[in-house]
Design an enzyme around this catalytic site. Structure first.
Site, PDB file in Angstrom:
ATOM      1  N   ASP A  31      20.639 -12.300 -13.997  1.00 59.03           N
ATOM      2  CA  ASP A  31      19.379 -11.978 -14.084  1.00 59.03           C
ATOM      3  C   ASP A  31      18.710 -12.713 -15.224  1.00 59.03           C
ATOM      4  O   ASP A  31      19.387 -12.908 -16.331  1.00 59.03           O
ATOM      5  CB  ASP A  31      19.284 -10.334 -14.470  1.00 59.03           C
ATOM      6  CG  ASP A  31      17.989  -9.734 -13.888  1.00 59.03           C
ATOM      7  OD1 ASP A  31      16.885 -10.163 -14.541  1.00 59.03           O
ATOM      8  OD2 ASP A  31      17.938  -8.930 -13.150  1.00 59.03           O
ATOM      9  N   SER A 124      12.032  -6.113   3.098  1.00 55.25           N
ATOM     10  CA  SER A 124      11.171  -5.120   2.864  1.00 55.25           C
ATOM     11  C   SER A 124      10.505  -4.482   4.181  1.00 55.25           C
ATOM     12  O   SER A 124      10.337  -5.441   5.122  1.00 55.25           O
ATOM     13  CB  SER A 124       9.864  -5.357   1.709  1.00 55.25           C
ATOM     14  OG  SER A 124       9.024  -4.601   1.722  1.00 55.25           O
ATOM     15  N   ALA A 125      10.205  -3.176   4.192  1.00 57.06           N
ATOM     16  CA  ALA A 125       9.276  -2.723   5.419  1.00 57.06           C
ATOM     17  C   ALA A 125       7.816  -3.549   5.536  1.00 57.06           C
ATOM     18  O   ALA A 125       7.075  -3.542   6.515  1.00 57.06           O
ATOM     19  CB  ALA A 125       9.014  -1.099   5.305  1.00 57.06           C
ATOM     20  N   TYR A 148       3.186 -11.792  -1.463  1.00 53.80           N
ATOM     21  CA  TYR A 148       4.633 -10.985  -1.551  1.00 53.80           C
ATOM     22  C   TYR A 148       5.344 -10.794  -0.315  1.00 53.80           C
ATOM     23  O   TYR A 148       6.423 -11.543   0.020  1.00 53.80           O
ATOM     24  CB  TYR A 148       4.509  -9.725  -2.403  1.00 53.80           C
ATOM     25  CG  TYR A 148       5.597  -8.790  -2.322  1.00 53.80           C
ATOM     26  CD1 TYR A 148       7.083  -9.220  -2.733  1.00 53.80           C
ATOM     27  CD2 TYR A 148       5.792  -7.673  -1.624  1.00 53.80           C
ATOM     28  CE1 TYR A 148       8.076  -8.569  -2.786  1.00 53.80           C
ATOM     29  CE2 TYR A 148       6.938  -7.093  -1.337  1.00 53.80           C
ATOM     30  CZ  TYR A 148       7.979  -7.269  -1.941  1.00 53.80           C
ATOM     31  OH  TYR A 148       9.073  -6.641  -1.846  1.00 53.80           O
ATOM     32  N   LYS A 152       8.905 -12.666   1.601  1.00 50.92           N
ATOM     33  CA  LYS A 152       9.984 -11.947   2.219  1.00 50.92           C
ATOM     34  C   LYS A 152      10.248 -12.412   3.728  1.00 50.92           C
ATOM     35  O   LYS A 152      11.258 -12.638   4.274  1.00 50.92           O
ATOM     36  CB  LYS A 152       9.731 -10.350   2.362  1.00 50.92           C
ATOM     37  CG  LYS A 152       9.641  -9.720   0.891  1.00 50.92           C
ATOM     38  CD  LYS A 152      11.334  -9.793   0.426  1.00 50.92           C
ATOM     39  CE  LYS A 152      11.370  -9.224  -1.002  1.00 50.92           C
ATOM     40  NZ  LYS A 152      12.405  -9.628  -1.828  1.00 50.92           N
ATOM     41  N   ASN A 178      10.785   3.007   1.037  1.00 54.18           N
ATOM     42  CA  ASN A 178      10.078   3.311  -0.417  1.00 54.18           C
ATOM     43  C   ASN A 178      11.225   3.920  -1.126  1.00 54.18           C
ATOM     44  O   ASN A 178      11.494   5.148  -1.137  1.00 54.18           O
ATOM     45  CB  ASN A 178       9.050   4.191  -0.257  1.00 54.18           C
ATOM     46  CG  ASN A 178       7.853   3.508   0.369  1.00 54.18           C
ATOM     47  OD1 ASN A 178       7.717   3.153   1.662  1.00 54.18           O
ATOM     48  ND2 ASN A 178       6.695   3.416  -0.427  1.00 54.18           N
ATOM     49  N   LEU A 199       4.158   5.045  -6.464  1.00 57.87           N
ATOM     50  CA  LEU A 199       3.818   6.282  -6.492  1.00 57.87           C
ATOM     51  C   LEU A 199       4.693   6.996  -7.549  1.00 57.87           C
ATOM     52  O   LEU A 199       4.173   7.681  -8.633  1.00 57.87           O
ATOM     53  CB  LEU A 199       3.634   7.079  -5.208  1.00 57.87           C
ATOM     54  CG  LEU A 199       3.309   8.518  -5.546  1.00 57.87           C
ATOM     55  CD1 LEU A 199       1.807   8.811  -5.726  1.00 57.87           C
ATOM     56  CD2 LEU A 199       3.444   9.124  -3.898  1.00 57.87           C
ATOM     57  N   ARG A 291      -6.874   2.740  -1.305  1.00 58.37           N
ATOM     58  CA  ARG A 291      -6.648   1.218  -1.986  1.00 58.37           C
ATOM     59  C   ARG A 291      -6.544   0.511  -0.941  1.00 58.37           C
ATOM     60  O   ARG A 291      -5.840   0.562   0.025  1.00 58.37           O
ATOM     61  CB  ARG A 291      -5.013   1.391  -2.518  1.00 58.37           C
ATOM     62  CG  ARG A 291      -4.623   0.568  -3.353  1.00 58.37           C
ATOM     63  CD  ARG A 291      -3.083   0.709  -4.257  1.00 58.37           C
ATOM     64  NE  ARG A 291      -2.223   1.114  -3.337  1.00 58.37           N
ATOM     65  CZ  ARG A 291      -0.842   1.338  -3.513  1.00 58.37           C
ATOM     66  NH1 ARG A 291      -0.473   1.294  -4.846  1.00 58.37           N
ATOM     67  NH2 ARG A 291      -0.090   1.367  -2.854  1.00 58.37           N
ATOM     68  N   ASP A 294      -3.577  -0.623   2.017  1.00 59.23           N
ATOM     69  CA  ASP A 294      -2.686   0.417   2.416  1.00 59.23           C
ATOM     70  C   ASP A 294      -2.908   0.855   3.694  1.00 59.23           C
ATOM     71  O   ASP A 294      -4.094   0.624   4.371  1.00 59.23           O
ATOM     72  CB  ASP A 294      -3.037   1.695   1.402  1.00 59.23           C
ATOM     73  CG  ASP A 294      -2.071   1.783   0.180  1.00 59.23           C
ATOM     74  OD1 ASP A 294      -1.603   0.830  -0.046  1.00 59.23           O
ATOM     75  OD2 ASP A 294      -2.612   2.772  -0.679  1.00 59.23           O
TER      76      ASP A 294
END
Ligand code: NAD
Ligand code: UFG
Length: 333
Positions: A31, A124-125, A148, A152, A178, A199, A291, A294
């Site tokens: 890392d 990611s979804a 982003y 992916k 999530n 969130l 937002r 979204d």
């Protein structure tokens, strides 16, 4: 098995490290600490009862990746390292392409040179873009709405090409929904730098008193209470899905993309209520405009993970909130 965890000091990687070590695997972490700090290694040592080998460095440094794989006899890789803030990716797309795409290319080249050809990838979804139907299964068309998400998608497609080039390569792309919650020890959890974008870390910071109130981005969606609905999954369920994927790779060549979600959607207000119950603290909120970018609802069809990996999420919303609160009110604050 000897497993290299790129990004193993981060939120999900640190939970994977603890779970793999507990399952008897030898874990080495690489890392660059760009979104984490060395204190996680001391806490991991307390959780595991022994220190985990750690190399501070960048996955784009192929020579370092080669020497690390050789020195630690690495057999398999879990690739968590990457940048993940959607908004920032619009402002700094090259950083995202460099870290995520170029980083993965360098990692794969180093793996090839070391004869390590198994990798579990943190997808990611977000690769589903705007949902055309729900629940989202792996056959849903993919697209990206920001840099982003595009990194992916590029990485998933690159891995598919590499898998097609030789039967020696084995890849599983895990499409996370999530991830929330924390390790049962209370010593590992999500510690975002600056203002949280997501969130649950924001809600947790309001409950602990670091922030005054939550802004709820929109209450006029076509959902039961008008707020956005998501598939929140306990981070420990998520990392157990990685162990199942690692086992799957031992018997299966080729490329797969598999959802890691629960299949259940909760609204923003459901999450606020559940967190208030877990923390016994009020989480004041105010409704704000939607937002940008979204979607109303996003949740998984998790059937393929059950069929292929024999895995499904078992932890409840209460487990997610209780563990996140134990972390937030102790080390994470
Ligand atoms: P995180 O930021 O907590 O962890 C990522 C780690 O990678 C950090 O410790 C960071 O220092 C390290 N890193 C970044 N670039 C690096 C580089 N070039 N070389 C070496 N290390 C580097 O994020 P996370 O939430 O644990 O996410 C892990 C992975 O899962 C990411 O790839 C992310 O895109 C993906 N993902 C996360 C979510 C989520 O909501 N948390 C959802 C879907 C997918
Ligand atoms: N939300 C608020 N207030 C906040 C933060 C979020 O109301 O302060 C709402 C959002 O509008 C949304 C829900 O809470 O309805 C969840 O938002 P998050 O930012 O926590 O999560 P997203 O579903 O937008 O995105 C996350 C990651 C993405 C990833 C996606 C699917 O940030 O990178 O999950 O895995 F692609």
């Amino acid at each position: 098995m000897n497993v290299l965890l790129t990004g193993g000091a981060g939120f999900i990687g640190s939970h994977a490290a603890a779970m793999l070590a507990e399952a008897g695997h030898y874990v080495v972490i690489v890392d660059n600490l760009s979104n984490s700090d060395a204190s996680v290694l001391r806490r991991l040592e307390r959780v595991c009862g022994h220190p985990l080998p750690f190399v501070e460095g960048d996955i784009r440094d192929s020579a370092l990746m080669r020497s690390t794989m050789k020195q630690h006899g690495v057999q398999s890789v879990m690739h968590f390292a990457g940048l993940k803030a959607v908004g920032e990716s619009n402002e700094k797309p090259l950083d995202y392409y460099s870290n995520n795409v170029q980083g993965t290319i360098s990692l794969l080249q180093a793996m090839d040179q070391c004869d390590v050809r198994q990798l579990v990838f943190s997808s990611s979804a977000t690769v589903y873009g705007q949902p055309q139907y729900l629940p989202l299964d792996e056959a849903h068309p993919t697209s990206a709405t920001n840099p982003y998400g595009r990194t992916k998608l590029h990485i998933e497609e690159m891995l598919r090409d590499v898998a097609a080039s030789s039967a020696q390569w084995r890849f599983v792309c895990l499409r996370y929904f999530n991830p929330v919650g924390a390790h049962s020890s209370g010593l590992l959890g999500e510690a975002p730098r600056g203002t949280p974008n997501n969130l649950m870390p924001y809600v947790a910071q309001v409950a602990v008193g670091t922030r005054a109130h939550l802004n709820v981005w929109g209450d006029d969606y076509d959902t039961p209470d008008g707020t956005g609905v998501r598939d929140y999954i306990h981070v420990m369920d998520l990392v157990e899905g990685h162990l199942a994927a690692l086992n799957f790779l031992q018997d299966n060549a080729g490329w797969s993309a598999i959802n890691l979600g629960t299949g259940t959607g909760y609204s923003v207000l459901d999450m606020v209520k559940a967190f208030e119950q877990a923390s016994q603290r009020a989480v004041p909120y105010s409704i704000k405009p939607r937002r940008q970018g979204d979607v109303a609802s996003c949740y998984a069809n998790p059937q393929l993970a059950l069929n292929k990996l024999g895995w499904r999420a078992t932890r409840s919303l209460q487990d997610m909130c209780d563990s996140a609160w134990a972390w937030q009110s102790n080390v994470g604050k």
